[in-house]
Design a protein around this motif. Structure first.
Motif, short mmCIF file in Angstrom:
data_model
loop_
_atom_site.label_atom_id
_atom_site.label_comp_id
_atom_site.label_asym_id
_atom_site.label_seq_id
_atom_site.Cartn_x
_atom_site.Cartn_y
_atom_site.Cartn_z
N HIS A 68 -12.68 0.82 3.29
CA HIS A 68 -13.39 1.88 4.00
C HIS A 68 -13.47 3.15 3.16
CE1 HIS A 68 -14.87 4.32 7.28
NE2 HIS A 68 -13.84 5.14 7.18
N ALA A 69 -12.37 3.49 2.49
CA ALA A 69 -12.36 4.68 1.63
C ALA A 69 -13.31 4.51 0.45
CB ALA A 69 -10.94 4.95 1.13
N ALA A 70 -13.32 3.33 -0.15
CA ALA A 70 -14.20 3.08 -1.30
C ALA A 70 -15.67 3.13 -0.89
CB ALA A 70 -13.87 1.72 -1.93
N SER A 71 -16.00 2.44 0.21
CA SER A 71 -17.39 2.44 0.67
C SER A 71 -17.80 3.82 1.17
CB SER A 71 -17.59 1.40 1.77
OG SER A 71 -16.75 1.67 2.89
N GLY A 72 -16.86 4.55 1.79
CA GLY A 72 -17.15 5.90 2.23
C GLY A 72 -17.43 6.83 1.07
N LEU A 73 -16.70 6.64 -0.02
CA LEU A 73 -16.94 7.45 -1.22
C LEU A 73 -18.33 7.19 -1.77
CD1 LEU A 73 -16.06 9.31 -3.51
CD2 LEU A 73 -14.97 7.35 -4.62
N VAL A 74 -18.73 5.91 -1.85
CA VAL A 74 -20.07 5.56 -2.33
C VAL A 74 -21.14 6.18 -1.42
CG1 VAL A 74 -21.69 3.66 -2.72
CG2 VAL A 74 -19.30 3.45 -3.45
N VAL A 103 -20.75 1.17 11.17
CA VAL A 103 -20.54 -0.09 11.87
C VAL A 103 -19.39 -0.86 11.24
CG1 VAL A 103 -21.57 -2.33 12.45
CG2 VAL A 103 -22.93 -0.24 12.65
N ALA A 104 -19.33 -0.86 9.91
CA ALA A 104 -18.27 -1.59 9.20
C ALA A 104 -16.89 -1.00 9.44
CB ALA A 104 -18.57 -1.60 7.70
N ALA A 105 -16.83 0.25 9.91
CA ALA A 105 -15.55 0.90 10.17
C ALA A 105 -14.97 0.56 11.53
CB ALA A 105 -15.70 2.41 10.04
N LEU A 106 -15.75 -0.13 12.38
CA LEU A 106 -15.27 -0.46 13.72
C LEU A 106 -13.96 -1.26 13.72
CD1 LEU A 106 -18.61 -1.28 15.58
CD2 LEU A 106 -17.13 0.73 15.88
N PRO A 107 -13.76 -2.20 12.77
CA PRO A 107 -12.48 -2.93 12.76
C PRO A 107 -11.26 -2.05 12.55
CG PRO A 107 -14.12 -4.12 11.48
CD PRO A 107 -14.72 -2.78 11.82
N LEU A 108 -11.44 -0.83 12.04
CA LEU A 108 -10.30 0.07 11.90
C LEU A 108 -9.81 0.55 13.27
CD1 LEU A 108 -11.47 2.22 8.86
CD2 LEU A 108 -9.56 0.61 8.91
N ILE A 109 -10.73 0.58 14.23
CA ILE A 109 -10.35 0.95 15.60
C ILE A 109 -10.00 -0.28 16.41
CG2 ILE A 109 -11.13 2.07 17.73
CD1 ILE A 109 -12.94 3.81 16.09
N TYR A 110 -10.82 -1.31 16.26
CA TYR A 110 -10.59 -2.56 16.98
C TYR A 110 -10.21 -3.63 15.95
CZ TYR A 110 -13.27 0.14 20.36
OH TYR A 110 -13.72 1.13 21.19
N HIS A 111 -8.94 -3.59 15.55
CA HIS A 111 -8.47 -4.45 14.47
C HIS A 111 -8.69 -5.94 14.71
CE1 HIS A 111 -5.18 -5.77 11.49
NE2 HIS A 111 -6.27 -5.49 10.84
N PRO A 112 -8.68 -6.44 15.96
CA PRO A 112 -8.93 -7.87 16.18
C PRO A 112 -10.30 -8.34 15.70
CG PRO A 112 -7.88 -6.92 18.11
CD PRO A 112 -8.21 -5.78 17.20
N LEU A 113 -11.24 -7.39 15.47
CA LEU A 113 -12.56 -7.77 14.97
C LEU A 113 -12.49 -8.30 13.54
CD1 LEU A 113 -14.75 -4.80 16.28
CD2 LEU A 113 -14.68 -7.14 17.17
N SER A 146 -5.72 -7.29 6.59
CA SER A 146 -4.68 -6.31 6.92
C SER A 146 -5.32 -4.94 7.10
CB SER A 146 -3.63 -6.25 5.81
OG SER A 146 -4.20 -5.72 4.62
N LEU A 147 -4.66 -4.09 7.88
CA LEU A 147 -5.17 -2.75 8.14
C LEU A 147 -5.18 -1.93 6.85
CD1 LEU A 147 -6.22 -0.93 10.38
CD2 LEU A 147 -3.86 -0.16 10.76
N ALA A 148 -4.20 -2.12 5.98
CA ALA A 148 -4.15 -1.39 4.72
C ALA A 148 -5.34 -1.73 3.82
CB ALA A 148 -2.85 -1.70 3.99
N LYS A 149 -5.70 -3.02 3.79
CA LYS A 149 -6.84 -3.44 2.97
C LYS A 149 -8.14 -2.90 3.54
CE LYS A 149 -6.81 -7.50 1.15
NZ LYS A 149 -6.88 -8.98 0.93
N LEU A 150 -8.26 -2.91 4.87
CA LEU A 150 -9.47 -2.36 5.51
C LEU A 150 -9.63 -0.88 5.19
CD1 LEU A 150 -9.36 -4.03 9.05
CD2 LEU A 150 -11.04 -4.45 7.25
#
Length: 218
Positions: free
Chosen positions: A155-161, A132-142, A147-151
């Motif tokens: 996302h990579a850090a939380s995905g690793l965990v 659910v938290a990854a949705l802003p990567l597809i719908y950036h206005p959310l 910034s997209l780079a920070k997201l």
């Protein structure tokens, strides 16, 4: 145009080694999944669907910078493949959780009596939240103000965990009475190699990839 600088022999060897290890990890995860299919025989009992579905949910590694079969695909294509795998992961994880809860209810057994069960429930919840938290990567206005780079970094850090939680849950599942009774000692150690190696490879590649990007941006 300037010619691309040739990497030193040591750097090329190191890069090739990382690629080979990552490729081996993918092959090992596929072999482990096939092994669990034969061992659990999904459909032979209600419980048999639990190890099968949970293995599908957490055993496959994400798309890696090195060694992934799709690493040379276009960025958009890799993103779609990632989302397909993630949807499969969430679906299998929820289905596996429902199966084991129903199986315990049918057999009148208590719930959450082991570390595997407790961590498994946490992992399924985290997998859902991560998706659910990854949705802003597809719908950036959310994600206004982000910034997209920070997201992508978050996302990579939380995905690793999330993936490490899945690997830990899988390792604890290998310690269950069902699995230890079905395999020999040597088979158990070979099976444990899959989540352990996957966790190490993904920690290395994710951390190094985003550390390198941070250095380039600084």
């Amino acid at each position: 145009m300037l010619k691309e600088e040739k990497l030193p022999a040591e750097a090329r060897f190191y890069r090739c080694t990382r690629t080979a290890v990552a490729a081996f990890t993918h092959v090992l995860c596929i072999a482990f999944t096939v092994f669990l299919v034969f061992l659990s025989r999904p459909g032979s009992s209600l419980f048999s669907w639990h190890p099968f579905l949970m293995t599908l949910a957490v055993s496959h590694p994400p798309i890696l910078p090195h060694g992934s079969p799709v690493r040379k695909f276009a960025h958009k294509t890799k993103g779609r493949i990632h989302w397909v795998l993630q949807c499969m992961c969430v679906t299998c994880a929820i289905a596996g959780l429902v199966v084991i809860v129903h199986n315990k209810n049918v057999n009148d057994k208590p719930h959450l009596t082991s570390w595997h069960g407790l961590l498994g429930l946490i992992t399924v919840c985290v997998i859902g939240l991560q998706s659910v938290a990854a949705l802003p990567l597809i719908y950036h206005p959310l994600a206004k103000g982000w910034s997209l780079a920070k997201l992508k970094r978050y996302h990579a850090a939380s995905g690793l965990v999330t993936y490490l939680l899945g690997c830990a849950t899988l390792l604890l599942g290998l310690c269950s009475a069902w699995f230890t009774a079905a395999v020999s000692d040597y088979t158990w150690y070979l099976s444990a190699l899959c989540p352990a190696l996957s966790a190490l490879v993904i920690m290395d590649q994710v951390s190094r990839t985003y550390t390198a990007k941070k250095r380039l941006q600084s």
